[in-house]
Design a protein around this motif. Structure first.
Motif, PDB file in Angstrom:
ATOM      1  N   ARG A 212       0.841  -1.206   0.000  1.00 33.83           N
ATOM      2  CA  ARG A 212       0.000   0.000   0.000  1.00 33.83           C
ATOM      3  C   ARG A 212       0.871   1.249   0.000  1.00 33.83           C
ATOM      4  NH1 ARG A 212      -2.707  -2.799   4.273  1.00 33.83           N
ATOM      5  NH2 ARG A 212      -4.597  -3.872   3.539  1.00 33.83           N
ATOM      6  N   GLU A 213       1.945   1.216   0.785  1.00 31.59           N
ATOM      7  CA  GLU A 213       2.833   2.371   0.828  1.00 31.59           C
ATOM      8  C   GLU A 213       3.491   2.612  -0.531  1.00 31.59           C
ATOM      9  OE1 GLU A 213       4.515   5.665   2.510  1.00 31.59           O
ATOM     10  OE2 GLU A 213       2.994   4.307   3.342  1.00 31.59           O
TER      11      GLU A 213
ATOM     12  N   ASP B 235       2.249   1.743  -3.426  1.00 28.72           N
ATOM     13  CA  ASP B 235       1.228   2.237  -4.352  1.00 28.72           C
ATOM     14  C   ASP B 235       0.984   3.725  -4.153  1.00 28.72           C
ATOM     15  OD1 ASP B 235       1.014  -0.280  -5.395  1.00 28.72           O
ATOM     16  OD2 ASP B 235      -0.740  -0.849  -4.177  1.00 28.72           O
ATOM     17  N   LYS B 236       0.951   4.153  -2.879  1.00 26.55           N
ATOM     18  CA  LYS B 236       0.747   5.580  -2.606  1.00 26.55           C
ATOM     19  C   LYS B 236       1.892   6.408  -3.181  1.00 26.55           C
ATOM     20  CE  LYS B 236      -1.955   4.981   1.659  1.00 26.55           C
ATOM     21  NZ  LYS B 236      -1.988   5.220   3.125  1.00 26.55           N
ATOM     22  N   ARG B 237       3.134   5.942  -2.954  1.00 23.18           N
ATOM     23  CA  ARG B 237       4.279   6.667  -3.485  1.00 23.18           C
ATOM     24  C   ARG B 237       4.245   6.725  -5.013  1.00 23.18           C
ATOM     25  NH1 ARG B 237       9.285   4.177   0.107  1.00 23.18           N
ATOM     26  NH2 ARG B 237       8.558   4.954   2.172  1.00 23.18           N
TER      27      ARG B 237
END
Length: 368
Positions: free
Chosen positions: A66-67, A69-71
């Motif tokens: 998830r991290e 993907d956010k980046r």
């Protein structure tokens, strides 16, 4: 029309979709491995601590994804903004350049050299006196040019006729030269063949003479050898007749010794008789040997036989050639006769002649 951006925006979406598909494929692979592990009898028993560690590991991995993907989303948004800003800057620069070019064209159109008066109408134009020079419309040298052309055509025609007349008999002349060349070749061939035949006959005669000389020399040597043998035999016989040892003319014992039983041998008459018989036997043998084989006579007989065979073969070949030539002449004569008959029949039937005894033999006649 606005230019397309240097970096397409939709490529980020494609990469995001690809990442999502890879994540789904990895999840499916893990689930398949997990089901396989659960269904295995050897690995089915799993402790609670192991399950807890697996759950914690999976949770941490999901948090990391998830991290990431956010980046990635933040970075894609920044890239899209940068690309859009560059596209807008390029568009504004192009619009400003087009506006400057339009203003320059408008400025140039107001210059005096570009502000020309309109042309007058065609009805207002009137020709002057000098224009009459172009109204003649005729070539003064046309008759002379036509005469020259006619003369050139006449000259060319005469040259062509002369050339054709000069080359009219080239084919016949070439045929005559070829016929003369063939006659010359035939004569030369006949001369060469005759010379070869004469040379062959001379070689055969020389060979026969050489063989005869060899036979005569051999016979002479044999005769000389026989004479020498006869002389040697006569001398040998004479020596034996007069030999004191063979005739026992004296005693080969010690002096004063005489043996009444000593064999004196044959008498001289007996020895002469024995030698005479031997001479008769040798003479008979020699006559028998000479009558049995004569090499020279046999060789001459064989040579004569071969010559007879060669002459017969040549005579037969000449007769065959003559017969073939006569057959060809006869065939040509038959063809000539048939050709004359065919031409006569054509000349007879050219006006529709009706043959007697044919289908139309009674045409135009009364049945009576």
């Amino acid at each position: 029309m606005a230019d397309a951006p240097a970096f397409p925006v939709h490529s980020l979406q494609v990469e995001a979709l690809q990442r999502e598909q890879n994540r789904i494929d990895a999840r499916r692979a893990r689930n398949a491995e997990r089901a396989k592990r659960f269904n295995s009898g050897k690995r089915r028993n799993v402790s609670v601590e192991t399950l807890a560690r697996q759950i914690a590991h999976n949770d941490s991995r999901r948090d990391e994804e998830r991290e990431l993907d956010k980046r990635y989303a933040v970075m894609a948004e920044r890239v899209s903004l940068i690309v859009e800003e560059r596209r807008q800057a390029d568009l504004e620069q192009r619009q400003s350049e087009l506006q400057a070019l339009k203003q320059d064209w408008d400025r140039r159109s107001t210059l005096p050299k570009n502000d020309l008066p309109k042309l007058a109408s065609a009805s207002e134009l009137e020709p002057g006196k000098a224009a009459a020079q172009t109204f003649v419309g005729e070539d003064p040298s046309a008759p002379r040019r036509k005469l020259r052309q006619h003369a050139q055509m006449r000259t060319w025609s005469l040259e062509q006729m002369a050339l054709k007349e000069a080359h009219k008999n080239d084919g016949k002349e070439e045929d005559r030269r070829f016929a003369a060349w063939e006659r010359h070749v035939s004569q030369q061939r006949a001369q060469v063949e005759a010379a070869e035949k004469r040379a062959k006959a001379e070689v055969q005669l020389d060979l026969r003479a050489a063989r005869d000389r060899q036979v005569a020399d051999r016979k002479q040597r044999e005769w000389d050898d026989a004479v020498l043998d006869a002389e040697c035999n006569a001398l040998e016989m004479e020596r034996m007749r007069n030999d004191p040892m063979l005739n026992e003319a004296r005693e080969y014992l010690a002096d004063g010794r005489v043996r009444p039983d000593h064999y004196r041998g044959l008498t001289k008459a007996q020895v002469i008789g024995i030698y005479g018989e031997n001479e008769a036997v040798e003479k008979y043998r020699k006559e028998v040997n000479e009558s049995q084989f004569d090499e020279g006579a046999q060789f001459r007989a064989e040579s004569d036989h071969v010559n007879v065979l060669v002459a017969a073969a040549e005579y037969h070949a000449q007769n065959e050639k003559l017969r073939e030539r006569l057959d060809v002449q006869e065939h040509l004569q038959k063809m000539m006769i048939e050709e004359r008959e065919r031409k006569a029949a054509i000349a007879k039937d050219r006006f529709g002649a009706i043959e007697e005894g044919g289908v139309l033999s009674g045409f135009g006649k009364s049945y009576r």
